[in-house]
Write a protein that holds these residues in place. Structure first.
Motif, PDB file in Angstrom:
ATOM      1  N   ARG A 326       0.844  -1.206   0.000  1.00 38.88           N
ATOM      2  CA  ARG A 326       0.000   0.000   0.000  1.00 38.88           C
ATOM      3  C   ARG A 326       0.878   1.254   0.000  1.00 38.88           C
ATOM      4  N   PHE A 327       1.921   1.219   0.826  1.00 33.61           N
ATOM      5  CA  PHE A 327       2.867   2.353   0.866  1.00 33.61           C
ATOM      6  C   PHE A 327       3.432   2.630  -0.527  1.00 33.61           C
ATOM      7  N   ALA A 328       3.835   1.551  -1.213  1.00 33.67           N
ATOM      8  CA  ALA A 328       4.456   1.732  -2.530  1.00 33.67           C
ATOM      9  C   ALA A 328       3.445   2.321  -3.513  1.00 33.67           C
ATOM     10  N   GLU A 329       2.240   1.802  -3.528  1.00 31.31           N
ATOM     11  CA  GLU A 329       1.248   2.313  -4.478  1.00 31.31           C
ATOM     12  C   GLU A 329       0.932   3.771  -4.186  1.00 31.31           C
ATOM     13  N   GLU A 330       0.825   4.111  -2.908  1.00 31.43           N
ATOM     14  CA  GLU A 330       0.532   5.517  -2.573  1.00 31.43           C
ATOM     15  C   GLU A 330       1.710   6.410  -2.967  1.00 31.43           C
ATOM     16  N   SER A 331       2.912   5.884  -2.826  1.00 27.71           N
ATOM     17  CA  SER A 331       4.084   6.677  -3.232  1.00 27.71           C
ATOM     18  C   SER A 331       4.075   6.920  -4.740  1.00 27.71           C
ATOM     19  N   TYR A 332       3.847   5.857  -5.521  1.00 28.49           N
ATOM     20  CA  TYR A 332       3.821   6.048  -6.981  1.00 28.49           C
ATOM     21  C   TYR A 332       2.748   7.077  -7.341  1.00 28.49           C
ATOM     22  N   GLY A 333       1.586   6.968  -6.681  1.00 28.50           N
ATOM     23  CA  GLY A 333       0.484   7.888  -6.986  1.00 28.50           C
ATOM     24  C   GLY A 333       0.853   9.321  -6.639  1.00 28.50           C
ATOM     25  N   THR A 334       1.420   9.515  -5.465  1.00 26.95           N
ATOM     26  CA  THR A 334       1.703  10.876  -4.984  1.00 26.95           C
ATOM     27  C   THR A 334       2.862  11.518  -5.741  1.00 26.95           C
ATOM     28  N   LEU A 335       3.856  10.708  -6.098  1.00 22.43           N
ATOM     29  CA  LEU A 335       5.079  11.279  -6.670  1.00 22.43           C
ATOM     30  C   LEU A 335       5.043  11.360  -8.194  1.00 22.43           C
ATOM     31  N   GLY A 336       4.017  10.784  -8.804  1.00 20.99           N
ATOM     32  CA  GLY A 336       3.950  10.778 -10.268  1.00 20.99           C
ATOM     33  C   GLY A 336       3.793  12.168 -10.856  1.00 20.99           C
ATOM     34  N   GLU A 337       2.982  13.003 -10.192  1.00 23.69           N
ATOM     35  CA  GLU A 337       2.726  14.345 -10.724  1.00 23.69           C
ATOM     36  C   GLU A 337       3.965  15.231 -10.710  1.00 23.69           C
ATOM     37  N   PRO A 338       4.626  15.358  -9.546  1.00 27.88           N
ATOM     38  CA  PRO A 338       5.843  16.183  -9.566  1.00 27.88           C
ATOM     39  C   PRO A 338       6.887  15.652 -10.534  1.00 27.88           C
ATOM     40  N   TYR A 339       6.907  14.354 -10.725  1.00 27.34           N
ATOM     41  CA  TYR A 339       7.870  13.769 -11.670  1.00 27.34           C
ATOM     42  C   TYR A 339       7.600  14.293 -13.075  1.00 27.34           C
ATOM     43  N   LYS A 340       6.322  14.306 -13.460  1.00 26.50           N
ATOM     44  CA  LYS A 340       5.972  14.744 -14.814  1.00 26.50           C
ATOM     45  C   LYS A 340       6.293  16.237 -14.997  1.00 26.50           C
ATOM     46  N   THR A 341       5.890  17.034 -14.022  1.00 27.62           N
ATOM     47  CA  THR A 341       6.162  18.481 -14.112  1.00 27.62           C
ATOM     48  C   THR A 341       7.667  18.730 -14.178  1.00 27.62           C
ATOM     49  N   THR A 342       8.413  17.988 -13.381  1.00 27.38           N
ATOM     50  CA  THR A 342       9.862  18.178 -13.338  1.00 27.38           C
ATOM     51  C   THR A 342      10.498  17.827 -14.674  1.00 27.38           C
ATOM     52  N   LEU A 343      10.109  16.705 -15.261  1.00 25.57           N
ATOM     53  CA  LEU A 343      10.730  16.322 -16.532  1.00 25.57           C
ATOM     54  C   LEU A 343      10.410  17.325 -17.624  1.00 25.57           C
ATOM     55  N   GLU A 344       9.216  17.893 -17.589  1.00 26.61           N
ATOM     56  CA  GLU A 344       8.874  18.914 -18.583  1.00 26.61           C
ATOM     57  C   GLU A 344       9.792  20.128 -18.456  1.00 26.61           C
ATOM     58  N   LEU A 345       9.965  20.607 -17.223  1.00 22.37           N
ATOM     59  CA  LEU A 345      10.810  21.791 -17.035  1.00 22.37           C
ATOM     60  C   LEU A 345      12.276  21.463 -17.285  1.00 22.37           C
ATOM     61  N   ALA A 346      12.675  20.245 -16.948  1.00 27.35           N
ATOM     62  CA  ALA A 346      14.092  19.873 -17.067  1.00 27.35           C
ATOM     63  C   ALA A 346      14.520  19.730 -18.528  1.00 27.35           C
ATOM     64  N   ARG A 347      13.565  19.690 -19.438  1.00 29.32           N
ATOM     65  CA  ARG A 347      13.966  19.682 -20.857  1.00 29.32           C
ATOM     66  C   ARG A 347      14.513  21.045 -21.265  1.00 29.32           C
ATOM     67  N   LEU A 348      14.297  22.049 -20.444  1.00 23.81           N
ATOM     68  CA  LEU A 348      14.834  23.404 -20.671  1.00 23.81           C
ATOM     69  C   LEU A 348      14.410  23.965 -22.027  1.00 23.81           C
ATOM     70  N   ARG A 349      13.197  23.603 -22.431  1.00 19.11           N
ATOM     71  CA  ARG A 349      12.714  24.116 -23.712  1.00 19.11           C
ATOM     72  C   ARG A 349      11.742  25.245 -23.453  1.00 19.11           C
ATOM     73  N   LEU A 350      12.233  26.438 -23.574  1.00 19.87           N
ATOM     74  CA  LEU A 350      11.331  27.583 -23.439  1.00 19.87           C
ATOM     75  C   LEU A 350      10.751  27.856 -24.826  1.00 19.87           C
ATOM     76  N   THR A 351       9.802  26.985 -25.202  1.00 22.01           N
ATOM     77  CA  THR A 351       9.227  27.091 -26.541  1.00 22.01           C
ATOM     78  C   THR A 351       8.320  28.314 -26.632  1.00 22.01           C
ATOM     79  N   ASP A 352       7.972  28.694 -27.866  1.00 26.35           N
ATOM     80  CA  ASP A 352       7.076  29.838 -28.045  1.00 26.35           C
ATOM     81  C   ASP A 352       5.746  29.593 -27.345  1.00 26.35           C
ATOM     82  N   SER A 353       5.268  28.325 -27.425  1.00 29.01           N
ATOM     83  CA  SER A 353       3.956  28.063 -26.825  1.00 29.01           C
ATOM     84  C   SER A 353       4.036  28.165 -25.304  1.00 29.01           C
TER      85      SER A 353
END
Ligand SMILES: Cc1cc2nc3c(=O)[nH]c(=O)nc-3n(C[C@H](O)[C@H](O)[C@H](O)COP(=O)(O)OP(=O)(O)OC[C@H]3O[C@@H](n4cnc5c(N)ncnc54)[C@H](O)[C@@H]3O)c2cc1C
Length: 427
Positions: A326-353
């Protein structure tokens, strides 16, 4: 016989030991380092992490250590200069960036005060297995090798986790390396907390103890081989080019301590649980430090682990393993969002959009508030990227389009040495 042995005594391990000891468990916390001890970090803790420190009764000591509260966030991007109040939670109004030798030591002290035993300069060597379950550890102490039985073994031993290697915890998700980072420390500089974003560049200024400001510069990973040839020159040049105001302020300041950096900020989730064992913090999950989420994630996982184990009889192996799952599933659930946001910003693409999105966000105080709250992990992505926003701003939909599937940067398995990690001496 201990109820739990926790390997690694920083934000994940000391916090887990503190919370389990408060449940009345017999806990042994070990770390191979002598404490107080520093580690690579730019120190920033978002309000959700600060709220946990407050809940555990540790925040007052952090504040009393002389660490300045960070009440605003500055953001210089795409022709915009924003300064907003630090996104608050009901339990934390500000952020802090405490030195790790202070924070981690305070957490260890709180764990010991709660009844945990602490052994420093003590390394995990082997796991003791019984009937297919982790049933303790072999540790090397300053006096020699010892076997210590325990009902639960927790690996909070960082990115190169020995426990993860010993229990053969596979990677559940891996993404390619995104940035490399170098940071320096400066005295006598007037600086508040803030980011400067440009295409291929991300710079952060972070005030900490003793009037010191940490300045971190992020570059794309594909520039690492070049930058590591002279990281100090690259670090200072990008500040000059991409954060000229900050560069001017540093002109009258004194650089203290070494320049520190790494090109090995892996992005992964490992399997976090198995029979009689669990992983927490960087051992379980790591992400690029650009969004400063690692400490908050580690504290969050300590709380999730403690919540999952509350009231559980650790002699009941089946019940224990179900709680760990249960701990592991809750961790994957809770940490998935910051992971996605982080990878987007870490691409360092300040695109026009993305620039268009940020300019539109800046025109609305409510969107600005929600954007910074999302970056800080105070609200979920879904509370920012609402269908109404996508309709209003097509750029929002484009920016959040899923990334192309990434090839794993390295094969799954026990991690190798920190080949890319570099430090240089002060000028
Ligand atoms: C450059 C950089 C900047 C960062 N900046 C930020 C930031 O601003 N904000 C933020 O939130 N996060 C930041 N992070 C991430 C953050 O530092 C980590 O996520 C956090 O330290 C994880 O804590 P942890 O307790 O899981 O592991 P660690 O801090 O890695 O601690 C692991 C401990 O385990 C011990 N250990 C390891 N192996 C053994 C063994 N075999 N036996 C005994 N002990 C062992 C180690 O000595 C260590 O003390 C940054 C990371 C990097 C690389």
């Amino acid at each position: 016989m201990y109820d739990a042995i926790v390997v690694g005594a920083r934000c994940a391990g000391a916090s887990a030991a503190l919370l389990l000891a408060r449940q009345g468990r017999r806990v042994l916390l070990v770390d191979r380092m002598k404490f107080p001890s520093d580690t690579m970090s730019t120190l920033y803790i978002h309000p959700p992490g600060i709220a946990l420190l407050a809940r555990w009764g540790v925040l007052d000591a952090v504040a009393a250590s002389g660490c300045p509260p960070l009440e605003t966030v500055g953001y210089d991007v795409a022709g915009l200069r924003l300064t907003v109040p630090t996104p608050s939670t009901p339990y934390a109004r500000v952020a802090y960036a405490p030195r790790r030798q202070v924070l981690d030591h305070l957490l260890v002290g709180a764990a010991v005060a709660a009844g945990a035993d602490f052994a420093e300069r003590t390394s995990l060597r082997e796991v003791i297995w019984r009937d297919g379950r982790a049933a303790g550890v072999r540790i090397r102490t300053p006096e020699g090798l010892e076997s210590v039985p325990a009902k639960l073994v927790i690996g909070a031993d960082g990115r190169q986790s020995r426990l993860a290697a010993l229990v053969d915890a596979p990677f559940r998700k891996q993404d390619e390396l995104a940035t490399c980072v170098y940071y320096s420390c400066w005295k006598n500089v007037e600086a508040d907390f803030g980011y400067h974003e440009r295409p291929d560049s991300w710079i952060v200024r972070i005030p900490t103890h003793d009037g010191v400001t940490v300045v971190a510069t992020y570059f794309p990973q594909d520039q690492f081989a070049q930058i590591r040839l002279d990281p100090l020159a690259a670090h200072l040049e990008t500040i000059k080019q991409n954060a000229p105001d900050l560069h001017d302020r540093l002109a009258g300041a004194e650089r203290v301590e070494r320049l520190v950096g790494t090109g090995r900020q892996q992005n992964y989730f490992r399997r976090m649980n198995g029979p009689g064992w669990a992983l927490a913090g960087d051992a379980a999950h790591h992400l690029d430090s650009i969004t400063a989420r690692g400490i908050t994630n580690a504290l969050t996982q300590a709380q999730l682990l403690s919540d999952a184990l509350a009231g559980q009889d650790l002699d009941d192996a089946g019940g224990l393993d179900a709680r760990l799952a249960r701990f592991a599933e809750e961790s994957y659930g809770t940490l998935g969002e910051p992971y996605k946001t982080t990878l987007e910003l870490a691409r360092l693409r300040l695109t026009d959009s993305r620039a268009a999105l940020l300019r539109a966000v800046a025109r609305s105080p409510e969107l600005t508030r929600r954007y910074f709250a999302m970056i800080a992990g105070v609200i979920d992505r879904s509370e920012f990227f609402t269908p109404e926003l996508a309709e209003l701003l097509p750029a929002a939909a484009r920016w959040t389009a899923p990334a192309e599937p990434a090839e794993p940067a390295e094969p799954a398995g026990p991690a190798g040495p920190e080949r890319g990690e570099v430090t240089t001496t002060p000028r």
